[in-house]
Design a protein around this motif. Structure first.
Motif, mmCIF file in Angstrom:
data_model
loop_
_atom_site.group_PDB
_atom_site.id
_atom_site.type_symbol
_atom_site.label_atom_id
_atom_site.label_comp_id
_atom_site.label_asym_id
_atom_site.label_seq_id
_atom_site.Cartn_x
_atom_site.Cartn_y
_atom_site.Cartn_z
ATOM 1 N N PRO A 118 0.853 -1.195 0.000
ATOM 2 C CA PRO A 118 0.000 0.000 0.000
ATOM 3 C C PRO A 118 0.887 1.242 0.000
ATOM 4 O O PRO A 118 1.685 1.454 0.924
ATOM 5 C CB PRO A 118 -0.791 -0.133 1.307
ATOM 6 C CG PRO A 118 0.069 -0.961 2.200
ATOM 7 C CD PRO A 118 0.858 -1.880 1.307
ATOM 8 N N LEU A 119 0.792 2.043 -1.034
ATOM 9 C CA LEU A 119 1.679 3.193 -1.206
ATOM 10 C C LEU A 119 0.873 4.448 -1.528
ATOM 11 O O LEU A 119 -0.195 4.372 -2.132
ATOM 12 C CB LEU A 119 2.669 2.929 -2.345
ATOM 13 C CG LEU A 119 3.616 1.744 -2.163
ATOM 14 C CD1 LEU A 119 4.321 1.432 -3.473
ATOM 15 C CD2 LEU A 119 4.624 2.040 -1.069
ATOM 16 N N PRO B 152 -2.695 -0.180 -4.036
ATOM 17 C CA PRO B 152 -3.073 -1.146 -2.997
ATOM 18 C C PRO B 152 -2.111 -2.321 -3.014
ATOM 19 O O PRO B 152 -1.181 -2.371 -3.832
ATOM 20 C CB PRO B 152 -4.472 -1.580 -3.432
ATOM 21 C CG PRO B 152 -4.417 -1.486 -4.928
ATOM 22 C CD PRO B 152 -3.462 -0.367 -5.257
ATOM 23 N N ARG B 153 -2.331 -3.260 -2.129
ATOM 24 C CA ARG B 153 -1.403 -4.380 -1.965
ATOM 25 C C ARG B 153 -1.498 -5.387 -3.112
ATOM 26 O O ARG B 153 -0.493 -5.894 -3.590
ATOM 27 C CB ARG B 153 -1.688 -5.071 -0.626
ATOM 28 C CG ARG B 153 -0.680 -6.127 -0.250
ATOM 29 C CD ARG B 153 -1.003 -6.690 1.131
ATOM 30 N NE ARG B 153 -0.809 -5.708 2.177
ATOM 31 C CZ ARG B 153 -1.714 -5.410 3.111
ATOM 32 N NH1 ARG B 153 -2.892 -6.007 3.120
ATOM 33 N NH2 ARG B 153 -1.451 -4.515 4.035
ATOM 34 N N GLY B 154 -2.685 -5.740 -3.556
ATOM 35 C CA GLY B 154 -2.853 -6.747 -4.599
ATOM 36 C C GLY B 154 -3.795 -7.842 -4.143
ATOM 37 O O GLY B 154 -4.053 -8.007 -2.951
ATOM 38 N N HIS C 116 -9.758 3.942 -0.348
ATOM 39 C CA HIS C 116 -9.719 2.926 0.698
ATOM 40 C C HIS C 116 -9.013 1.684 0.163
ATOM 41 O O HIS C 116 -9.250 1.283 -0.972
ATOM 42 C CB HIS C 116 -11.134 2.505 1.120
ATOM 43 C CG HIS C 116 -11.926 3.583 1.784
ATOM 44 N ND1 HIS C 116 -12.020 3.710 3.144
ATOM 45 C CD2 HIS C 116 -12.672 4.586 1.252
ATOM 46 C CE1 HIS C 116 -12.795 4.735 3.440
ATOM 47 N NE2 HIS C 116 -13.195 5.288 2.314
ATOM 48 N N MET C 117 -8.173 1.062 0.982
ATOM 49 C CA MET C 117 -7.655 -0.261 0.654
ATOM 50 C C MET C 117 -8.504 -1.273 1.404
ATOM 51 O O MET C 117 -8.529 -1.294 2.630
ATOM 52 C CB MET C 117 -6.186 -0.422 1.046
ATOM 53 C CG MET C 117 -5.593 -1.732 0.527
ATOM 54 S SD MET C 117 -3.816 -1.946 0.826
ATOM 55 C CE MET C 117 -3.817 -2.292 2.586
ATOM 56 N N ILE C 118 -9.240 -2.081 0.649
ATOM 57 C CA ILE C 118 -10.158 -3.062 1.225
ATOM 58 C C ILE C 118 -9.441 -4.400 1.351
ATOM 59 O O ILE C 118 -9.151 -5.056 0.347
ATOM 60 C CB ILE C 118 -11.420 -3.216 0.349
ATOM 61 C CG1 ILE C 118 -12.051 -1.842 0.074
ATOM 62 C CG2 ILE C 118 -12.413 -4.168 1.003
ATOM 63 C CD1 ILE C 118 -12.482 -1.082 1.304
ATOM 64 N N GLU C 119 -9.166 -4.809 2.568
ATOM 65 C CA GLU C 119 -8.469 -6.074 2.794
ATOM 66 C C GLU C 119 -9.482 -7.214 2.845
ATOM 67 O O GLU C 119 -9.778 -7.774 3.905
ATOM 68 C CB GLU C 119 -7.633 -5.978 4.072
ATOM 69 C CG GLU C 119 -6.514 -4.947 3.937
ATOM 70 C CD GLU C 119 -5.676 -4.820 5.193
ATOM 71 O OE1 GLU C 119 -4.440 -4.958 5.086
ATOM 72 O OE2 GLU C 119 -6.246 -4.569 6.271
#
Length: 274
Positions: free
Chosen positions: A194-195, A207-209, A246-249
């Motif tokens: 996450p950057l 996001p992370r992927g 938002h980064m949705i995990e």
């Protein structure tokens, strides 16, 4: 306006795993989660590494998967992809120069998908021909413009990742700087982290992927670092004067607690759930 960004889906031969995770199943989970929780999204953008090895069968399965999705899906390619193989399955993805680039009108402005792929390398490239194309398209585009690409255009401070960032970053930066007033945000992937940051005062994020996660190992000078953090995708909320991401995990399997209240009067030491 709501947009969704998925990245680094790394589809593989069925049954194969990456870091102990099944990227095909994780992509289906991500897509299902996105459609269930964000049916009001205007579009989904997948920012590269669609296949882990650039196999045609991966693109054929991807085409079948997204055909069932009720939301429009737009595709970028990344370093794990093979451009010619991708275009054999998605020929409509090519621009006039044969790059995987596209202009997507939005209800609020324009999305532009960029091709940062280069042969026989994990690094990214944005050559003069691509830069000229982007310069022309940005001149014509309706603001605000949202750029979607695979490789990070700014060093992240982790040596192994910075070796394989966008190699034409200066030229790319000069193009976007000329149109900075139009460009609202740059979305990328590639790093599995996450950057967030800015390039010529243009915000960018990643996001992370949807499968394997990275780790910010600043001390490691030779290897990429992984972790078991949850799979994720991004939700973009864009209004006339603001953009929220938002980064949705979605891969998180722990408890979600509904605790507290936004109302100050409800904050009581005796009854507050903490």
């Amino acid at each position: 306006m709501k947009l969704l960004q998925l990245t680094d889906i790394h589809l593989t031969k069925p049954g194969d795993t990456i870091a102990g995770r099944d990227p095909n199943e994780n992509f289906r989970k991500a897509l299902g989660h996105a459609v269930t929780h964000h049916p009001d999204a205007e579009a989904i953008f997948i920012t590269g590494d669609l296949s882990d090895w650039g196999d045609k069968d991966d693109y054929l399965r991807l085409k079948a998967e997204i055909a069932e999705c009720p939301l429009p899906i737009h595709l970028c390619i990344g370093n794990h992809d093979e451009r010619d193989v991708f275009l054999s399955v998605f020929p409509e993805g090519a621009d006039e120069n044969g790059f995987v680039q596209a202009i997507v009108p939005l209800s609020e402005g324009t999305a532009i998908l960029l091709d940062t792929w280069g042969p026989d390398t994990h690094a990214g490239f944005y050559c003069s021909k691509r830069q000229d194309w982007l310069d022309r398209e940005l001149s014509k585009a309706t603001a605000p413009v949202f750029l979607f690409m695979h490789h990070n255009p700014v060093p992240i401070g982790i040596a192994p990742m910075d070796k394989i960032m966008l190699q034409d970053a200066d030229g790319f930066g000069q193009v976007v700087a000329r149109h900075a007033a139009k460009i609202r945000h740059i979305f990328h992937g590639h790093c599995h982290l996450p950057l967030a940051g800015s390039l010529h005062d243009i915000p960018f994020s990643a996001p992370r992927g949807t499968n394997h996660a990275g780790w910010p190992d600043f001390a490691n000078k030779g290897n990429l670092a992984g972790s078991d953090l949850p799979e994720s995708y991004a939700v973009v909320l864009a209004e006339e004067t603001s953009t929220m991401i938002h980064m949705i995990e979605y891969g998180y399997e722990g408890t979600v607690r509904r605790e507290g209240s936004p109302d100050y009067a409800d904050w009581d030491r005796l009854t507050m759930v903490r």
